[in-house]
Write an enzyme that holds these catalytic residues in place. Structure first.
Site, mmCIF file in Angstrom:
data_model
loop_
_atom_site.group_PDB
_atom_site.id
_atom_site.type_symbol
_atom_site.label_atom_id
_atom_site.label_comp_id
_atom_site.label_asym_id
_atom_site.label_seq_id
_atom_site.Cartn_x
_atom_site.Cartn_y
_atom_site.Cartn_z
ATOM 1 N N GLU A 270 0.841 -1.203 0.000
ATOM 2 C CA GLU A 270 0.000 0.000 0.000
ATOM 3 C C GLU A 270 0.873 1.249 0.000
ATOM 4 O O GLU A 270 0.541 2.250 -0.637
ATOM 5 C CB GLU A 270 -0.953 0.012 1.191
ATOM 6 N N TRP A 273 1.729 1.696 -3.464
ATOM 7 C CA TRP A 273 0.733 2.402 -4.272
ATOM 8 C C TRP A 273 0.898 3.915 -4.161
ATOM 9 O O TRP A 273 0.699 4.655 -5.130
ATOM 10 C CB TRP A 273 -0.691 2.000 -3.857
ATOM 11 N N TRP A 301 -20.391 11.930 -20.441
ATOM 12 C CA TRP A 301 -20.677 11.961 -19.012
ATOM 13 C C TRP A 301 -22.000 12.658 -18.766
ATOM 14 O O TRP A 301 -22.430 13.507 -19.548
ATOM 15 C CB TRP A 301 -19.562 12.675 -18.255
ATOM 16 N N ASN A 336 -10.876 3.180 3.034
ATOM 17 C CA ASN A 336 -10.554 2.888 1.629
ATOM 18 C C ASN A 336 -11.631 2.077 0.908
ATOM 19 O O ASN A 336 -11.936 2.351 -0.258
ATOM 20 C CB ASN A 336 -9.220 2.166 1.536
ATOM 21 N N TRP A 354 -15.346 11.689 -13.271
ATOM 22 C CA TRP A 354 -14.526 11.457 -12.067
ATOM 23 C C TRP A 354 -13.928 12.740 -11.518
ATOM 24 O O TRP A 354 -13.626 12.845 -10.327
ATOM 25 C CB TRP A 354 -13.423 10.427 -12.337
ATOM 26 N N TRP A 377 -8.732 8.187 -8.308
ATOM 27 C CA TRP A 377 -9.982 8.427 -9.043
ATOM 28 C C TRP A 377 -9.892 7.869 -10.448
ATOM 29 O O TRP A 377 -10.832 7.270 -10.954
ATOM 30 C CB TRP A 377 -10.339 9.923 -9.051
#
Length: 470
Positions: A270, A273, A301, A336, A354, A377
């Site tokens: 993590e 990430w 969208w 999360n 987004w 995102w």
DNA sequence: TGAAATGTTGGGGCG
DNA sequence: ACGCCCCAACATTTC
């Protein structure tokens, strides 16, 4: 001035493991400096929650610096040049930041200040691996997480050992007439942010305390427990990592020493990430503005302020979504698992861009971080590099049943439906009127009907996706 | 770090 | 004992 240096604090608001401060400690006196520079996007567009965190961090940092922190507002180069000339300073140190405009600005500052015959040094304190160092075999940067982390980071130099706080430090405060930063949250009371004070302590000591608490408790169940928002199995150190109250090097080392097996591996990945997000930001500087997969530019969208607002306020009628959005609003944080579920709902079921979600999170999250927020995102939306595929759509009903099966989390944030039995609480709109009445719910009044039909909206998203994918 | 649709298997009820 | 149906459980495919 005789053997005095400037230590410019930015996203490293701590004394522990601070390489610039360690270098500064070699001099007799240190001018600790912070500049709120609205030429930089991170200050000009700072999110409200993050702004609250920053101000409180500065207050705690100031205490650690014997109340000598100089907090300025204005152009960085101009402010530093002024001090250097007035005080005749010969040394300037800082720890690096990685936002694209900050990199550009720092490059100019380094060059200009060096021209004044000043020693300027920058250090790494916030990333375990510099984004330009990790390259694949063809010499280009990684675009997929797993090879980036396993073949890039893990086989490259191990993160250095964290540095201890220097023993002897003598700080210097400049004339107060220069201290022109005006605190926003101290002078005026903001109802929304007031509640943060009860939940969060932004100090460096609290950062370490909270992280140690995680290591001694949640860490032994991390690999599974991290998926369940009602469990206390995640570290919640993200806001501290963002402003630097805790060093990623310290976190890496402590986790490596104290965690075990798969729990350790997952936790470290993590952190990986986080590194990957910065790696992407470095190589795609407009990651917060543009789809990394450009075919998504063609996607139609949905522009709908009303639906967007209901999502923001946690009034979608889907309990797990609403609980997540209210956790965000009430605590400046979101688990999360909920970030993934609520983001999927906005982008796929409401089919809203987004960027709208990214902006809302940016404003509400205490851990708002340009790299992590944008990259994540884009990951959920399916527009990112190594993203989840667009057809992966989270079902807000089954996600609730799987990861909050006793509805502890839902009840915590949705008191208005808390009396519903577990069997019905995930789907109030499918619940018998008498049961609703017993639970004191007047559907459509005390709690909304779903703002969108889940399975229809799922199909609509898949159709929209199919259209752009040929 | 999904979900739904479709396909396959195997056990039990039953004529 | 056998075939048939049903359906749950699991596996695979598709978006």
């Amino acid at each position: 001035m005789e053997d005095t240096c400037i230590c410019w604090f930015r996203k490293d608001l701590r004394l522990d493991d601070n390489p610039a401060l360690v270098e500064a400690a070699k001099h007799k006196k240190i001018i600790p400096l912070f500049i709120f520079d609205k030429c930089l996007e991170e200050y000009k567009d700072i999110g409200l929650a993050s702004h609250w965190w920053l101000e409180n961090s500065l207050i705690s940092l100031n205490i650690g610096l014997d109340k000598k922190l100089n907090i300025l507002e204005g152009n960085s180069l101009a402010s530093i040049t002024k001090i250097i000339k007035e005080q005749n300073i010969k040394y300037l140190y800082w720890n690096r930041c990685y936002e694209p405009d900050r990199i550009a600005s720092d490059t100019i500052i380094k060059k200009s200040i060096k021209e004044l015959d000043v020693v300027v040094k920058s250090f790494n304190s916030s990333l375990l691996w510099e984004p330009w160092r990790i390259k694949n075999k063809s010499g280009s940067f990684y675009k997929v997480f797993t090879p980036f982390y396993k073949k890039g980071c893990l086989v490259s130099d191990a993160p250095r050992k964290p540095l201890d706080k220097p023993e002897k430090l003598f700080f210097l405060k400049l004339n107060t007439e220069n201290q022109n930063y005006h605190f926003k949250f101290q002078n005026k009371k903001y109802k929304w942010s007031e509640k943060f004070e009860k939940i969060w302590n932004t100090s460096e000591t609290s950062a370490r305390k909270n992280f140690n608490n995680f290591l001694n408790n949640g860490a032994s169940d991390y690999n599974e427990g991290r998926n369940f928002p009602s469990k206390n199995s995640v570290s919640r150190i993200s806001p501290y990592l963002h402003w630097g109250q805790i060093s990623p090097f310290r976190v890496w080392q402590d986790a490596k020493n104290k965690m075990q097996g798969l729990h350790k591996e997952t936790f470290l990945s993590e952190l990986g990430w986080r590194e990957f997000s910065y790696h992407l930001l470095y190589h795609y500087p407009d990651i917060n503005k543009k789809n990394l997969k450009i075919q998504f530019d063609k996607l139609q969208w949905n522009v709908n302020e009303k639906l967007l607002l209901k999502w923001k306020k946690g009034k979608t009628g889907y309990p797990i979504i609403d609980a997540g959005m209210r956790e965000l609003w009430q605590t400046g944080y979101m688990h999360n698992r909920l970030r993934m579920i609520t983001a999927s709902f906005l982008v796929k079921n409401l089919l809203i861009h987004w960027k709208e979600g990214e902006k809302w999170f940016w404003d509400c999250l205490l851990d708002a971080d340009l790299a992590s927020n944008s990259a994540s995102w884009q990951w959920v939306a399916g527009t990112g590099s190594d993203a989840a595929p667009f057809f992966r759509i989270f079902n807000p009903i089954t996600q609730g049943q799987k990861f909050d099966k006793d509805a502890i989390y839902i009840r915590k944030y949705l008191p208005e439906i808390a009396k519903l039995p577990n069997k019905f609480i995930f789907t109030p709109w499918l619940t018998d009127k008498t049961i609703l009445k017993e639970a004191g719910i007047n559907l459509g009044v005390s709690y909304p009907y779903p703002i969108i039909d889940y399975s229809l909206s799922r199909k609509r998203a898949l159709d929209a996706f199919k259209k752009i994918s040929n």
